[in-house]
Design a protein around this motif. Structure first.
Motif: not given
Length: 463
Positions: A244, A248, A444-446, A448
């Motif tokens: 990720s 990014s 950022q989503k990554w 989580e």
């Protein structure tokens, strides 16, 4: 340190942690920068324009400008290697033991440097490489501890505590200059090693990897910290989301922004004592003191900018993204402009010192731009992110002495430094423009990844 537990004082444990983070960074930089000034007293001749006999500060060695550049860069070769895995080590084994044991090892090696110098320059190279190898874990470990101990609206002050490294530079150069002139250059190594040993023992006594692991924190303070962090932090051991990261854009923008800031910082760390002593003609004690002024300005401004950033966040005057980009003006653009001024108008010695001081002072705003952005993007992986950007950001410590050596090989005058300053200006300004376009202050989503699987391990409150 028992007095800190007296109820009447009400000193939060997180304050003690912040102080020790400051000291860890201070120790790291003391061992990083001491050679920059010590080496001036260790070599037979530092530039071709020398006409007076060199002072007797101890044995002198026939090390060329290239040799000196290699020795100054050796630390960063080792530092770069361990910066990459350091965040993962801290996230899985704890920032306290990883940073603490590395400082103890580096202290011993620092004290052995005079013995290595008497043997061979390559022995010094090996010692400096190993000191850097151990030192590479300190800042990622500190960022890991910040992510566990700092409430969001205190983040600026916590990150400003990492400016202990800057204070390490401030005190190391003038003290080393005085030690060299009074006792000889070998004592400038011995005293640093002894100081680091003492402070590291205090580190092991005071620091804990998280509020939950602290043996004397109040329930009220622990719950306050955990509640403020919410579910952005997990205690689950995990593998960083490298895939990720690679795709990014906000991470790449941060990496470049950090690189630019480190270029300006490491250039001044490795080159300023040499520039002031050999080009501007200051003696060692004066060069040490004047070289520290830009770093003192950076330290003081860092706490000011950090406090302003905390106020902006607390009052919700700007989004986190907008705030990071605004602070780039001070942390990168203005320092770059100052180096351009230095390149074209830097002829008077005291004017040069003033401009360098202003330039690095503005860079203190890095506490509210690149130095804090890894905490924004992924609190769970703040140590890993900082380790990666710091690995890349270490390379200026290798390149800048080489560039200085290349431009000053034939003659070491102010004219040869013109292009060196312009290169530094570009390294500041270009990454800031890129960050304005692609940078972010949002989680950022990554961050989580595997959140559902680790529900039971997550601090169960909301940010």
């Amino acid at each position: 340190m028992a007095f800190i537990n007296l109820p009447c004082l009400h000193i939060p444990k997180r304050f003690n942690i912040a102080v020790m983070l400051f000291m860890a960074c201070l120790m790291s930089y003391m061992m990083r920068v001491n050679l920059s000034i010590n080496i001036i007293a260790m070599v037979e001749q530092t530039h071709s324009n020398a006409t007076e006999p060199l002072p007797n500060y101890g044995p002198r060695y026939n090390w060329s400008q290239t040799d000196q550049a290699n020795l100054l860069g050796a630390y960063f070769y080792g530092y770069m290697i361990t910066s990459l895995p350091a965040g993962m080590l801290a996230e899985n084994f704890g920032g306290k033991p990883v940073a603490g044991w590395s400082c103890l090892g580096a202290a011993a090696l620092t004290a052995l440097t005079p013995l290595a110098a008497a043997w061979d320059k390559w022995a010094v190279f090996a010692i400096r490489f190993l000191i850097g190898f151990l030192g590479g874990v300190v800042y990622p470990c500190c960022h890991n501890l910040v992510s566990k101990w700092s409430p969001p609206d205190e983040k600026g002050k916590f990150v400003a505590a990492l400016m202990g490294g800057t204070f390490g530079t401030v005190i190391t150069w003038p003290i080393s200059g005085m030690l060299i002139e009074g006792l000889g250059w070998d004592w400038a190594f011995y005293m640093v090693g002894l100081f680091v040993l003492i402070v590291t023992l205090v580190w092991f006594y005071i620091v804990a990897d998280s509020p939950a692991q602290h043996n004397s924190i109040t329930i009220k303070e622990r719950e306050y910290i955990e509640k403020s962090l919410g579910d952005t932090i997990t205690t689950k051991k995990r593998w960083p989301p490298y895939k990720s990261l690679l795709i990014s854009l906000p991470f790449w923008a941060l990496l470049l922004l950090h690189y630019g800031s480190m270029w300006g910082l490491f250039f001044l760390i490795t080159a300023t004592p040499k520039f002031l002593s050999e080009v501007l003609g200051f003696n060692l004690s004066s060069a040490g003191f004047l070289s520290s002024l830009p770093h003192l300005a950076r330290l003081l401004c860092a706490f000011g900018f950090g406090a302003v950033a905390d106020l902006i966040r607390r009052k919700n005057w700007l989004s986190v993204t907008a705030m990071r980009k605004v602070f780039c003006l001070s942390s990168h653009i203005l320092p770059g402009i100052m180096l351009i001024v230095l390149a074209f108008f830097g002829r008077d010695p005291y004017f040069c010192v003033a401009v360098m001081t202003i330039s690095l002072g503005f860079n203190g705003a890095a506490t509210s731009s690149n130095l804090q952005n890894s905490q924004d993007l992924a609190p769970n992986y703040a140590g890993t992110l900082y380790g990666i950007i710091n690995c890349v950001g270490t390379t200026p410590g290798i390149f800048s002495p080489m560039i200085v050596a290349a431009f000053t090989k034939e003659s070491n005058t102010i004219d040869q430094w013109h292009n060196v300053f312009l290169i530094g200006a570009a390294a500041y300004i270009i990454p800031a423009v890129i960050f304005w376009l692609f940078g972010s202050g949002e989680i950022q989503k990554w961050n989580e990844i595997d959140k559902k699987k680790s529900k039971d391990d997550v601090v169960n409150t909301k940010l």
